[in-house]
Design a protein around this motif. Sequence first.
Motif, PDB file in Angstrom:
ATOM      1  N   LEU A 106       1.044  14.516   0.562  1.00  0.00           N
ATOM      2  CA  LEU A 106      -0.060  13.973  -0.230  1.00  0.00           C
ATOM      3  C   LEU A 106      -1.300  13.931   0.647  1.00  0.00           C
ATOM      4  CD1 LEU A 106      -0.686  12.760  -3.022  1.00  0.00           C
ATOM      5  CD2 LEU A 106      -0.210  10.508  -2.053  1.00  0.00           C
ATOM      6  N   ARG A 107      -2.314  14.696   0.298  1.00  0.00           N
ATOM      7  CA  ARG A 107      -3.513  14.826   1.114  1.00  0.00           C
ATOM      8  C   ARG A 107      -4.376  13.550   1.085  1.00  0.00           C
ATOM      9  NH1 ARG A 107      -0.992  18.182   3.149  1.00  0.00           N
ATOM     10  NH2 ARG A 107      -1.033  20.417   2.675  1.00  0.00           N
ATOM     11  N   GLY A 108      -4.772  13.119   2.268  1.00  0.00           N
ATOM     12  CA  GLY A 108      -5.709  12.005   2.372  1.00  0.00           C
ATOM     13  C   GLY A 108      -5.112  10.629   2.199  1.00  0.00           C
ATOM     14  N   PHE A 109      -3.803  10.519   2.081  1.00  0.00           N
ATOM     15  CA  PHE A 109      -3.212   9.202   1.809  1.00  0.00           C
ATOM     16  C   PHE A 109      -3.361   8.261   3.004  1.00  0.00           C
ATOM     17  CE2 PHE A 109       0.307   6.170   1.724  1.00  0.00           C
ATOM     18  CZ  PHE A 109       0.119   5.613   0.471  1.00  0.00           C
ATOM     19  N   THR A 110      -3.181   8.788   4.220  1.00  0.00           N
ATOM     20  CA  THR A 110      -3.290   7.934   5.414  1.00  0.00           C
ATOM     21  C   THR A 110      -4.677   7.316   5.519  1.00  0.00           C
ATOM     22  OG1 THR A 110      -1.637   9.269   6.568  1.00  0.00           O
ATOM     23  CG2 THR A 110      -3.053   7.860   7.913  1.00  0.00           C
ATOM     24  N   THR A 111      -5.699   8.128   5.303  1.00  0.00           N
ATOM     25  CA  THR A 111      -7.075   7.617   5.350  1.00  0.00           C
ATOM     26  C   THR A 111      -7.301   6.576   4.269  1.00  0.00           C
ATOM     27  OG1 THR A 111      -7.856   9.729   6.222  1.00  0.00           O
ATOM     28  CG2 THR A 111      -9.505   8.268   5.234  1.00  0.00           C
ATOM     29  N   TRP A 112      -6.781   6.837   3.058  1.00  0.00           N
ATOM     30  CA  TRP A 112      -6.926   5.874   1.964  1.00  0.00           C
ATOM     31  C   TRP A 112      -6.226   4.566   2.290  1.00  0.00           C
ATOM     32  CZ3 TRP A 112      -3.091   3.478  -0.846  1.00  0.00           C
ATOM     33  CH2 TRP A 112      -3.497   2.780  -1.997  1.00  0.00           C
TER      34      TRP A 112
END
Length: 367
Positions: free
Chosen positions: A175-181
């Motif tokens: 899932l792209r960008g989940f860590t940043t979110w």
Amino acid sequence: MTGNAIVLVADDDSVARILLSRLVEQEGHEVVTAATGREACRILSHQVIDIVLLDIEMPEMNGFEVLDFARKDPRLGDVPIVVVSALEDLDSVVRAIEMGADDYLSKPVKRTLLHARLNSSLSRKRLKDLERHRVRDRFARFVPESVVDEMLTDLDANLRLGGERRFVTVMFSDLRGFTTWAEPRPPDLVIEVLNRYLGAMSDVILDHGGTLVSYLGDGIMAVFGAPLEQAGHADAAAAAARTMLTALSGFNDWLRDRGIGGPFRMGIGLNSGPVMSGTVGSERRLEYAAVGDTTNTASRLEQLTKQLDHDILLAGSTRRLLPDSPNDVVPVGSVTLRGRVEPVEVFALVPAVSGLRDSHRERGARS
């Protein structure tokens, strides 16, 4: 106290059969009787039996032949068999135990010994049953329910899967960008959202016959074609990937409706080839795994989606297993993946639902 059980008493001597049946009934168990070895086998094949009290000398099929029949049937592997016979020679006792008998009683049977043998054998069986149910429940979370029972029949006496070589299709998703979110948000919300996403994607994979190998944070590794063979595993994996994009659209809608961020994009890599499939780990912790170059390449393809404008990438090995002219598969070219010397022929799977990502992006920009 082991509770009520169904006991098969197999003996051609009617007097001995009646006396033994009465002793068993006095222990609080239900009795089913057989006068021949062949009848005993028929009952074992068609009726649930918890334990067998088996005479050795019987017509049509003797006790050794019944033992052989029972121990060759995987459904009967955990049914305790106690040999009951007037034979007192050690050779017969040893032979019965070597063939899979759990215990031995001599005629005339004493109630105290029968009580001990029944309780001991039934206790061991119930422990095995509890362990099998525990293992079944565990694997049912990772393997389609339709194949769990079949898979468990292949387990050895220690309830472990043996390693074997399989030709499969491996899937990696992220899932792209989940860590940043997730970084600025409270842990309970992060876990709620992650579970919502993983639950939706896991259902898709299982519904298409895939096996969930592991969760890697917000990533998923799955395999199609192991631990049991699966005809059309590449087709199933590609269909699952298409459906996962649809499920992602629904997940993004859920995020938008709650006003908690998104939309997210997903990367999926598919590769087909041989893997070593089985359990790995230690005595204290075991995990199912599918390892090999096929797995590594699938992981690299998933990572490559970050660089290319495609959500789903598949290797030429997977493309060659798909129908001749799938409308949503387009060539990308030969790519040298990290860790590999030889380039890999790469294709993109571009289902119609992929267009939804742009609308989600627009809606996210407006919010």
